[in-house]
Scaffold this active site. Structure first.
Site, mmCIF file in Angstrom:
data_model
loop_
_atom_site.group_PDB
_atom_site.id
_atom_site.type_symbol
_atom_site.label_atom_id
_atom_site.label_comp_id
_atom_site.label_asym_id
_atom_site.label_seq_id
_atom_site.Cartn_x
_atom_site.Cartn_y
_atom_site.Cartn_z
ATOM 1 N N SER A 121 45.634 37.816 40.406
ATOM 2 C CA SER A 121 45.380 37.229 39.093
ATOM 3 C C SER A 121 46.188 37.944 38.013
ATOM 4 O O SER A 121 46.835 37.304 37.181
ATOM 5 C CB SER A 121 43.887 37.320 38.747
ATOM 6 O OG SER A 121 43.106 36.641 39.694
ATOM 7 N N ARG A 173 43.008 41.324 30.706
ATOM 8 C CA ARG A 173 41.631 41.121 31.181
ATOM 9 C C ARG A 173 40.932 39.981 30.426
ATOM 10 O O ARG A 173 40.106 39.265 31.005
ATOM 11 C CB ARG A 173 40.813 42.413 31.074
ATOM 12 C CG ARG A 173 41.138 43.364 32.188
ATOM 13 C CD ARG A 173 40.183 44.538 32.344
ATOM 14 N NE ARG A 173 40.661 45.381 33.423
ATOM 15 C CZ ARG A 173 40.344 45.217 34.704
ATOM 16 N NH1 ARG A 173 39.508 44.275 35.071
ATOM 17 N NH2 ARG A 173 40.845 46.010 35.620
ATOM 18 N N HIS A 187 42.296 36.902 31.996
ATOM 19 C CA HIS A 187 41.720 36.835 33.338
ATOM 20 C C HIS A 187 40.304 36.248 33.297
ATOM 21 O O HIS A 187 39.918 35.452 34.157
ATOM 22 C CB HIS A 187 41.700 38.244 33.935
ATOM 23 C CG HIS A 187 41.097 38.348 35.296
ATOM 24 N ND1 HIS A 187 40.013 39.143 35.566
ATOM 25 C CD2 HIS A 187 41.407 37.752 36.465
ATOM 26 C CE1 HIS A 187 39.700 39.030 36.847
ATOM 27 N NE2 HIS A 187 40.523 38.203 37.419
#
Lengths: 229, 229
Positions: A31, A54, A57
């Site tokens: 990812s 993040r 993500h």
């Protein structure tokens, strides 16, 4: 390239893995690789980039690359506070339960979220305020030196801003990423004017997963930096 | 216009309020008004629209208007199951804690989320699987007749699909809205091929707030319909 461990993104620059892999660490690695490949030009510091990756993500939404704003001292202030075992005050339970309690407790910190406390519910009804705003007011004494994470309620962020302005309370860092159509964008514009480190996402978008991603990215930065030291 | 109460969107067609209002019910009302004003042409049923509006309310992201997919029996199956006091099985705690427990318990239902159970953690480590996938397998016996709500982990959704296909387990409804870059879109495409009622959002986007918004919209529909009946 800097050591990747320090950023908590062990995947930087590594080869991708099969997209059918179900190993948790491989999924995360792949990812991050895909997100970095699509990041394009940006001016984030490596630590800020670790946070942005993040957030994307957690949302699969590259809009946050454009809307995220870091106070110049935000990452340093957050990492320092976490390494000192600071409290994290969340506006809603969805934020609180997403925070990586393993790393937080290892650093000596804890979370607070009083949005379901009976007194908070009662006071919110009596005053015609949201429970998350009343919960912030109730925890004013804990906010000094803490990290405040608002992922849902603009009213909670506005109350924290009021506590800073009118009552001289200074959190170490305000993560202000409420979501919504009423006062979310406005509360974030207000946050930009505060003389307190902040991380925010301009406009209507935000949410519990965004707040959680930011907190957990900071926790990894704090943890890795301490492990390195 | 149909009675608005039945949809749990009391705001349909009402006048907007001041955007500086902090009364919780007024904030929600104004948000729904703004979302409906921007919805444009669509082919959702009134009940589906009530769900879509809550998803956009939770994310401030109109992309979901284009990507959400309802199995033709999804709303009816979900409402019927909730009125019968069904269990809701969540993939992550962020989904579980967002569900309106007041309405759910009034209807006789409960939530299950075993993602932090020590045995689940141990088995996930041993097998190299995600904890949320192992938790779904562990709760296979509870899935029959339940509502499954996956807001985070594609691996959890893939495991539920496997339980349906290979072990003949039939949930009443699968809310499959995992988010991410690896297997999220693929797991949702798989869901579309199942002979089980589903609600999903095509592509990478989804998330805990989307799953929670769908569950809570169904809870309101189930609650209001029963109150009406």
């Amino acid at each position: 390239m800097r050591p990747t461990l320090r950023l908590g993104l062990e995947t930087f620059g590594e080869q991708g893995t099969s997209s059918m892999n179900t190993l948790p660490q491989e999924i995360e690695k792949e990812s991050f690789r895909l997100i970095l490949a699509d990041m394009g030009a940006h001016s984030f510091s490596p630590e800020e980039l670790a946070i942005v990756v993040r957030v994307i993500h957690a949302t699969a939404d590259f809009d946050f690359r454009e809307t995220i704003r870091f106070h110049p001292q935000a990452v340093r202030a957050g990492v320092t506070a976490l390494r000192q075992g600071c409290t994290i005050i969340a506006d809603v339970r969805m934020v609180e339960v997403g925070i990586s309690v393993e790393i937080l407790s290892r650093l000596g910190g804890r979370t607070i979220c009083d949005v379901r406390h009976p007194q908070v519910c009662e006071e919110a009804r009596a005053l015609g305020l949201t429970r998350s705003a009343v919960a912030m007011r109730r925890n004013a004494r804990h906010i000094q030196g803490s990290i405040v994470a608002v992922g849902n309620a603009p009213t909670a962020l506005l109350e924290v801003i009021r506590l800073v302005r009118e009552e001289g309370i200074h959190p170490a860092l305000i993560i202000g990423v409420p979501v919504g159509f009423v006062n979310a964008a406005e509360s974030k514009e207000e946050l930009l004017t505060l003389d307190v480190p902040y991380i925010t996402t301009l406009g209507r978008k935000g949410g519990s997963p965004v707040a959680v991603a930011i907190v957990n990215a900071l926790l990894r930065l704090a943890s890795y930096e301490r492990d390195d030291g």
